[in-house]
Write a protein that holds these residues in place. Structure first.
Motif, PDB file in Angstrom:
ATOM      1  N   TYR A  69       0.871  -1.167   0.000  1.00 44.85           N
ATOM      2  CA  TYR A  69       0.000   0.000   0.000  1.00 44.85           C
ATOM      3  C   TYR A  69       0.913   1.222   0.000  1.00 44.85           C
ATOM      4  O   TYR A  69       1.674   1.425   0.945  1.00 44.85           O
ATOM      5  N   MET A  70       0.851   2.030  -1.083  1.00 44.47           N
ATOM      6  CA  MET A  70       1.751   3.171  -1.201  1.00 44.47           C
ATOM      7  C   MET A  70       0.968   4.421  -1.584  1.00 44.47           C
ATOM      8  O   MET A  70       0.302   4.446  -2.613  1.00 44.47           O
ATOM      9  N   CYS A  71       1.080   5.441  -0.749  1.00 46.42           N
ATOM     10  CA  CYS A  71       0.392   6.695  -1.011  1.00 46.42           C
ATOM     11  C   CYS A  71       1.242   7.535  -1.974  1.00 46.42           C
ATOM     12  O   CYS A  71       2.402   7.833  -1.685  1.00 46.42           O
ATOM     13  N   GLY A  72       0.666   7.907  -3.111  1.00 44.25           N
ATOM     14  CA  GLY A  72       1.370   8.718  -4.092  1.00 44.25           C
ATOM     15  C   GLY A  72       1.559  10.155  -3.632  1.00 44.25           C
ATOM     16  O   GLY A  72       2.437  10.855  -4.129  1.00 44.25           O
ATOM     17  N   SER A  73       0.780  10.575  -2.651  1.00 41.45           N
ATOM     18  CA  SER A  73       0.863  11.947  -2.171  1.00 41.45           C
ATOM     19  C   SER A  73       1.933  12.128  -1.090  1.00 41.45           C
ATOM     20  O   SER A  73       2.854  12.921  -1.237  1.00 41.45           O
ATOM     21  N   SER A  78       3.185   0.674   3.297  1.00 44.57           N
ATOM     22  CA  SER A  78       2.953  -0.409   4.238  1.00 44.57           C
ATOM     23  C   SER A  78       2.715  -1.672   3.425  1.00 44.57           C
ATOM     24  O   SER A  78       2.632  -1.620   2.200  1.00 44.57           O
ATOM     25  N   PHE A  79       2.611  -2.798   4.095  1.00 42.06           N
ATOM     26  CA  PHE A  79       2.341  -4.048   3.398  1.00 42.06           C
ATOM     27  C   PHE A  79       1.673  -5.039   4.325  1.00 42.06           C
ATOM     28  O   PHE A  79       1.699  -4.915   5.540  1.00 42.06           O
ATOM     29  N   ASN A  80       1.066  -6.048   3.707  1.00 45.81           N
ATOM     30  CA  ASN A  80       0.484  -7.214   4.374  1.00 45.81           C
ATOM     31  C   ASN A  80       0.905  -8.445   3.592  1.00 45.81           C
ATOM     32  O   ASN A  80       1.026  -8.385   2.360  1.00 45.81           O
ATOM     33  N   PRO A  81       1.088  -9.586   4.243  1.00 43.74           N
ATOM     34  CA  PRO A  81       1.351 -10.826   3.501  1.00 43.74           C
ATOM     35  C   PRO A  81       0.140 -11.193   2.638  1.00 43.74           C
ATOM     36  O   PRO A  81      -1.001 -11.011   3.050  1.00 43.74           O
ATOM     37  N   GLU A  82       0.395 -11.705   1.443  1.00 47.04           N
ATOM     38  CA  GLU A  82      -0.692 -12.127   0.557  1.00 47.04           C
ATOM     39  C   GLU A  82      -1.557 -13.193   1.201  1.00 47.04           C
ATOM     40  O   GLU A  82      -2.748 -13.285   0.909  1.00 47.04           O
ATOM     41  N   GLU A  83      -0.978 -14.011   2.095  1.00 43.32           N
ATOM     42  CA  GLU A  83      -1.744 -15.059   2.767  1.00 43.32           C
ATOM     43  C   GLU A  83      -2.925 -14.470   3.544  1.00 43.32           C
ATOM     44  O   GLU A  83      -3.946 -15.123   3.726  1.00 43.32           O
ATOM     45  N   ASN A  84      -2.802 -13.237   3.994  1.00 45.07           N
ATOM     46  CA  ASN A  84      -3.890 -12.598   4.734  1.00 45.07           C
ATOM     47  C   ASN A  84      -5.096 -12.306   3.844  1.00 45.07           C
ATOM     48  O   ASN A  84      -6.214 -12.173   4.338  1.00 45.07           O
ATOM     49  N   LEU A  85      -4.878 -12.203   2.540  1.00 47.10           N
ATOM     50  CA  LEU A  85      -5.972 -11.886   1.631  1.00 47.10           C
ATOM     51  C   LEU A  85      -7.060 -12.958   1.666  1.00 47.10           C
ATOM     52  O   LEU A  85      -8.253 -12.633   1.658  1.00 47.10           O
ATOM     53  N   THR A  86      -6.666 -14.216   1.753  1.00 48.53           N
ATOM     54  CA  THR A  86      -7.645 -15.307   1.832  1.00 48.53           C
ATOM     55  C   THR A  86      -8.516 -15.134   3.077  1.00 48.53           C
ATOM     56  O   THR A  86      -9.746 -15.239   3.008  1.00 48.53           O
ATOM     57  N   ARG A  87      -7.869 -14.849   4.210  1.00 45.74           N
ATOM     58  CA  ARG A  87      -8.608 -14.618   5.453  1.00 45.74           C
ATOM     59  C   ARG A  87      -9.544 -13.416   5.311  1.00 45.74           C
ATOM     60  O   ARG A  87     -10.719 -13.465   5.699  1.00 45.74           O
ATOM     61  N   ASP A  88      -9.046 -12.342   4.705  1.00 48.81           N
ATOM     62  CA  ASP A  88      -9.825 -11.114   4.586  1.00 48.81           C
ATOM     63  C   ASP A  88     -11.030 -11.281   3.664  1.00 48.81           C
ATOM     64  O   ASP A  88     -12.090 -10.703   3.906  1.00 48.81           O
ATOM     65  N   ILE A  89     -10.871 -12.068   2.605  1.00 50.99           N
ATOM     66  CA  ILE A  89     -12.003 -12.341   1.710  1.00 50.99           C
ATOM     67  C   ILE A  89     -13.084 -13.126   2.461  1.00 50.99           C
ATOM     68  O   ILE A  89     -14.276 -12.845   2.317  1.00 50.99           O
ATOM     69  N   LYS A  90     -12.676 -14.092   3.283  1.00 50.23           N
ATOM     70  CA  LYS A  90     -13.645 -14.833   4.097  1.00 50.23           C
ATOM     71  C   LYS A  90     -14.379 -13.891   5.048  1.00 50.23           C
ATOM     72  O   LYS A  90     -15.592 -14.000   5.235  1.00 50.23           O
ATOM     73  N   LEU A  91     -13.642 -12.954   5.653  1.00 46.37           N
ATOM     74  CA  LEU A  91     -14.272 -11.980   6.544  1.00 46.37           C
ATOM     75  C   LEU A  91     -15.239 -11.080   5.773  1.00 46.37           C
ATOM     76  O   LEU A  91     -16.315 -10.752   6.270  1.00 46.37           O
TER      77      LEU A  91
END
Length: 118
Positions: A69-73, A78-91
């Protein structure tokens, strides 16, 4: 925090993955606390983010197993592991198709960890 993270990253066979089992309720409570970036995950896997300081959309990109996650301004990241995406989609599915939480910007990235060029 950074020195702890650096030690964890440098002393692992695969420096990108650190796992910790946390009760779901406690995790969601922590994720909802006020931080720097609002991350929105949709049940179809779409990820969007907003910088709370700049009030603008953030560039979201994937590199080396991390979602960046990068703000152009303000140029913070920041970052998150891609593995968290599966959990977040379930949520997101549990919460009606969308799940929002907040993450912090990093003041300093561990050595060798470079965000993608966007």
């Amino acid at each position: 925090m950074i020195s702890w993270l650096k030690n964890k990253l440098l002393n692992r066979k695969d420096p990108r993955v650190i796992t910790k089992s946390v009760p779901l309720e406690a995790l969601i409570e922590k994720m909802k606390e006020q931080k720097d970036i609002i991350v929105t995950i949709c049940s179809d896997g779409v990820v969007a983010a907003e910088c709370k300081d700049c009030k603008c959309s953030i560039n979201v990109s994937s590199k080396d197993g991390l979602i960046w996650y990068m703000c152009g301004s303000c140029k913070r990241s920041s970052f998150n592991p891609e593995e968290n995406l599966t959990r977040d989609i379930k949520l997101a599915n549990q919460f009606g198709g969308k799940f929002e939480y907040e993450i912090f910007y990093f003041k300093e990235l561990p050595p060798g960890l470079v965000p993608p060029n966007i």
